[in-house]
Design an enzyme around this catalytic site. Structure first.
Site, PDB file in Angstrom:
ATOM      1  N   ASP A 222       0.882  -1.165   0.000  1.00  0.00           N
ATOM      2  CA  ASP A 222       0.000   0.000   0.000  1.00  0.00           C
ATOM      3  C   ASP A 222       0.923   1.219   0.000  1.00  0.00           C
ATOM      4  O   ASP A 222       2.112   1.125   0.341  1.00  0.00           O
ATOM      5  CB  ASP A 222      -0.934   0.013   1.215  1.00  0.00           C
ATOM      6  CG  ASP A 222      -2.111   0.966   1.001  1.00  0.00           C
ATOM      7  OD1 ASP A 222      -2.039   1.828   0.091  1.00  0.00           O
ATOM      8  OD2 ASP A 222      -3.113   0.871   1.735  1.00  0.00           O
TER       9      ASP A 222
HETATM   10  C1  BGC Z   1      -4.843   3.535   0.189  1.00  0.00           C
HETATM   11  C2  BGC Z   1      -4.970   2.571  -0.988  1.00  0.00           C
HETATM   12  C3  BGC Z   1      -4.762   3.330  -2.275  1.00  0.00           C
HETATM   13  C4  BGC Z   1      -3.409   4.006  -2.242  1.00  0.00           C
HETATM   14  C5  BGC Z   1      -3.103   4.820  -3.494  1.00  0.00           C
HETATM   15  C6  BGC Z   1      -3.554   4.321   0.134  1.00  0.00           C
HETATM   16  O1  BGC Z   1      -3.522   5.310   1.121  1.00  0.00           O
HETATM   17  O2  BGC Z   1      -4.908   2.817   1.395  1.00  0.00           O
HETATM   18  O3  BGC Z   1      -6.221   1.970  -0.987  1.00  0.00           O
HETATM   19  O4  BGC Z   1      -4.873   2.465  -3.366  1.00  0.00           O
HETATM   20  O5  BGC Z   1      -3.369   4.910  -1.127  1.00  0.00           O
HETATM   21  O6  BGC Z   1      -3.905   5.941  -3.561  1.00  0.00           O
END
Ligand code: BGC
Length: 801
Positions: A222
């Site tokens: 993530d």
């Molecule tokens: C979120 C993800 C997301 C990623 C990119 C993160 O903070 O938890 O779900 O895909 O950011 O935006």
């Protein structure tokens, strides 16, 4: 691609992203690809954009919690293809979704991005989504793997989950999707699981995901979740996103050279990145078209169709539909400024969102409107309230129905923060109550990504839950209220009466990093149903303007493979769709087990008077439990009742099967972990710490108790600031910089809140690496040293010594 031909330097480069949204091209040597959120629309951003909500215009479909209520696998596939068509037009290769985390508590701020409290349903829907997107040549990212059930301290908390619960509940939907749909990528979550960060969790990423489940795709972190790249690569993570501004590359080189990270692991990770880019790249000569107006129009109609099929009619004493479309009074600023999606990384910028008054006018109603309350605060606005009450009185005198629009606001739920209350905002609740006491013809239209206290709505004659139904929510709602559309959504989660009734309330989002999943298997309906706790609306419940009859059940069995067949007839006078559900009622045992579990479902559309045969194959694991002693599933012999019905507990047909192919498994959990059993009929279990400890079978973590001398880059600035003046100053500076960057927005704006939470509670490593290089790494190291009481060393570090 032969990894032997890739240089060591390139391998090191490939395993971290290039910027926020691309894989690395190593100076043009390799093709790189674009990854974008997801999941209910395309959130494509250019690399230089700093603000979360500034993205390309695209279609906003209903969020996962809404679309799950359609229980319609074909429709979910259509939606996935609609999103894929926009990704294709924008030359995005990987869509960051779907999210298939299991809802542990209705108050999780990010529940709107997840499908269900039930892993069979969540896994089935996630598989449909992934298969459909990938059929279009776009890759997906199944997220957030795993045990990411709360937003509070989401970047540092440790989810302590016993192995059986992990397997049967929190990993099950992921496992199903991995096996049935092979997502191109899986996103490892921010949190720790049983002591180790997901990105660095070898048991999770290698032993379970790759070796047991046979996953062949790529594991991506993530965004900012990878705080030790060497360890992450060794554990099975292939790609760190986003680019850590070179912070981690040096450490990775050192780790490979010292043998801490094996060359084999680095090869695997780099090769997985190259293969992913090769598979999902766009040919150089393919012209960029972008999302056209035609595509947006087509997808807007699709979004409307999905919204119409997802909304759930929770109550109706016959007032709905409002067939004669006369005059109506709409109250609620959320009707004008409709809430149709959640905040955070899934935030979509749709081309157009119709308001409710506009949509109802377009449907043929004559509309009066009053704001009634403000949706950006929860205190009463006396003048708005007064006007709404007067309008409601007048409507009553003239026999005009009143539609109250309200529910959870952007300020009550969103990515990065959990809900502080189970109720809707106080100003709305007060106004609703005043109007309901006076007005008999009241209809409540509710918004929200998750269940909330619906007791006030008992005073309404009808309640329609619209969830967060995407950009076409207003016309879809007007269609249902007028009767042009027959509602067919059913809840993919339970609506309890109160927060006090929820199973995880003792340990959920308590601002501790050491989160004990004490309720174990008993989440959602598994808890309420097993312990006979009354709920407001049951799992699987939803009303229609017609009625359905179930007849002629046939159970066909081949060992533990079971198929049920039955007829469903639309016995009413309007066309409609029914979600037929199959639950298996487990026989009583002395080991912990839910009373009933969802094992199959099908949505069928039937014209008035029409009958259809429905055939459903039950989940392969319908009679199994996970046995931690042998780390495998075991089929448990016994008599099981197959219940066919229109929601949990509304059993229309049933047949009993006697399973003898498994084992006469029994274990005396009742004596060993008494906390998981009610002491007496009608009592609730306590889920006490002693029982949990025995169930968990390992030491409980104590990450909250980190002391000076033990701090490192994985501690949050918020924690470090408690022990270091320098930390305090840095935290203040970074937060004030964030406020300045978002100066056009109030401090409690969801986008601002999400960013500030990440600064306070994210790891220091994340703040440094995601800060675009604005904060030098040695400053971070100095903060850690000073929190560890090494002031002189901290000063030396500051001056680069
Ligand atoms: C979120 C993800 C997301 C990623 C990119 C993160 O903070 O938890 O779900 O895909 O950011 O935006």
């Amino acid at each position: 691609m032969d990894i032997k031909e890739v240089s060591f330097e390139d391998k090191l480069r490939l395993v971290t992203g290039q910027g926020k949204w691309h894989t690395a091209d190593c100076g043009g040597k390799y093709k790189n690809i674009h990854l974008s959120d997801g999941p209910h629309g395309l959130r494509k951003q250019d690399e230089e954009v700093m603000q979360n909500n500034l993205s390309y215009t695209s279609t906003c479909f209903p969020t996962a919690s809404a679309v799950a209520c359609s229980w319609d696998t074909d429709l979910i596939a259509k939606m996935a293809k609609g999103i894929a068509s926009e990704a294709k037009a924008e030359q995005v290769s990987i869509l960051l979704g779907p999210g298939t985390n299991i809802k542990r508590s209705p108050t999780c701020g990010r529940n709107f991005e997840y499908f269900s409290e039930d892993p069979y349903l969540a896994g089935t829907l996630a598989s449909e989504y992934v298969n459909a997107v990938q059929e279009e040549g776009i890759g997906t990212s199944l997220k957030h793997f795993a045990g990411n059930s709360q937003e509070t301290l989401r970047m540092t908390q440790n989810s302590m989950i016993d192995e059986r619960t992990l397997r049967e509940i929190y990993l099950r939907a992921f496992e199903k999707c991995v096996k049935e749909a092979a997502p191109a990528t899986i996103m490892a979550s921010y949190n720790r699981i049983n002591g180790q960060y997901a990105c660095r969790n070898k048991w999770l990423l290698t032993d379970v995901l790759r070796n047991e489940w046979g996953y062949k795709g790529l594991v991506v972190s993530d965004w900012g979740a990878c705080n030790d790249l060497g360890e992450a690569v060794e554990a099975g993570c292939d790609l760190e996103m986003p680019d850590s501004n070179g912070f981690h590359a040096g450490n990775l080189k050192r780790d490979v050279e010292s043998g801490k990270t094996s060359m084999e692991a680095l090869d695997r990770a780099a090769l997985n990145v190259l293969n992913l880019a090769e598979k999902y790249k766009y040919p150089d000569d393919e012209k960029y078209v972008g999302i056209t107006k035609e595509l947006l129009d087509t997808n807007a109609s699709l979004a409307r169709q999905i919204a119409e099929n997802s909304a759930v009619l929770l109550k109706n004493d016959g007032i709905l539909p409002l067939k004669d479309k006369g005059e109506i009074l709409i109250i609620g600023s959320m009707a004008k400024d409709v809430r149709y999606q959640g905040g955070g990384s899934s935030h979509i910028k749709p081309p157009f969102v119709m308001s409710m008054p506009e949509a109802f006018e377009a449907e043929g109603f004559k509309v009066r409107y009053e704001d009634g309350y403000r949706s950006d605060v929860d205190i009463v606005d006396i003048s708005l309230e007064k006007k709404a009450i007067e309008a409601a009185k007048k409507a009553k005198e003239e026999s005009i129905p009143v539609l109250f629009f309200g529910g959870l606001t952007d300020f009550s739920e969103g990515e990065g923060y959990d809900r502080k209350s189970f109720s809707m905002p106080e100003n709305q609740e007060k106004l609703f109550d005043k109007i309901a006491t006076e007005n008999q013809d009241l209809i409540f239209v509710a918004f929200g990504g998750s269940p909330f206290d619906m007791k006030p709505a008992d005073k309404a004659r009808a309640t329609l839950m619209m969830y967060l139904c995407g950009e076409s929510v207003a016309p879809a709602c007007a269609g249902i209220i007028s009767g042009k559309v027959n509602p067919s959504g059913k809840l993919a989660e339970t609506f309890p009466f109160s927060y006090e009734d929820t199973p995880a309330k003792e340990t959920y989002a308590k601002y501790t990093k050491d989160v004990e999943y004490r309720e174990a298997l008993f989440i959602g309906y598994r808890y309420y149903d097993t312990f006979n706790i009354p709920v407001h609306f049951k799992f699987g419940f939803g009303m229609s303007y017609t009625t359905f009859e179930y007849t002629n059940p046939v159970v066909v069995r081949n060992g533990t493979k079971v198929k049920v067949r039955f007829d469903v007839t639309n016995t009413g006078s309007v066309d409609g769709a029914e979600v037929a559900q199959v639950y298996v009622k487990n026989s009583n045992h002395d080991f912990i087990r839910a009373a009933r579990e969802l094992r199959g479902f099908k949505k069928v559309f039937l014209k008035a008077g029409e009958k259809a045969e429905v055939s459903i194959c039950l989940d392969d694991r319908s009679f199994d439990i996970y046995d931690v002693a042998r780390h495998d599933y075991v089929t448990v012999n016994g008599a099981y009742e197959i219940q066919i019905g229109s929601c949990l507990g509304d059993v229309r047909l049933s047949e009993t099967v006697d399973i003898t192919e498994g084992e006469d498994f029994n274990r005396d959990d009742r004596a060993f972990i008494p906390g998981y059993f009610a002491k007496a009929e009608g009592e609730r279990p306590k889920f006490d710490e002693e029982s949990f400890k025995k169930l968990y079978g390992r030491e409980l973590s104590r990450f909250d108790d980190t002391k000076p001398g033990e701090f490192d880059m994985c501690n949050s600035l918020g924690d470090l600031a408690k022990h270091s003046l320098l930390g305090k100053i840095v935290l203040k500076l970074v937060i004030s910089f964030a406020y300045r960057m978002m100066k056009d927005k109030p401090k409690d704006d969801p986008e601002v809140m999400m960013m500030v939470e990440a600064i306070k509670d994210g790891t220091l490593d994340l703040v440094l690496s995601e800060g675009g290089g604005a904060l030098p790494y040695n400053l971070g190291e100095a903060v850690v040293l000073s929190a560890n009481g090494k002031k002189l060393k901290a000063i030396a570090k500051l001056f680069g010594k």
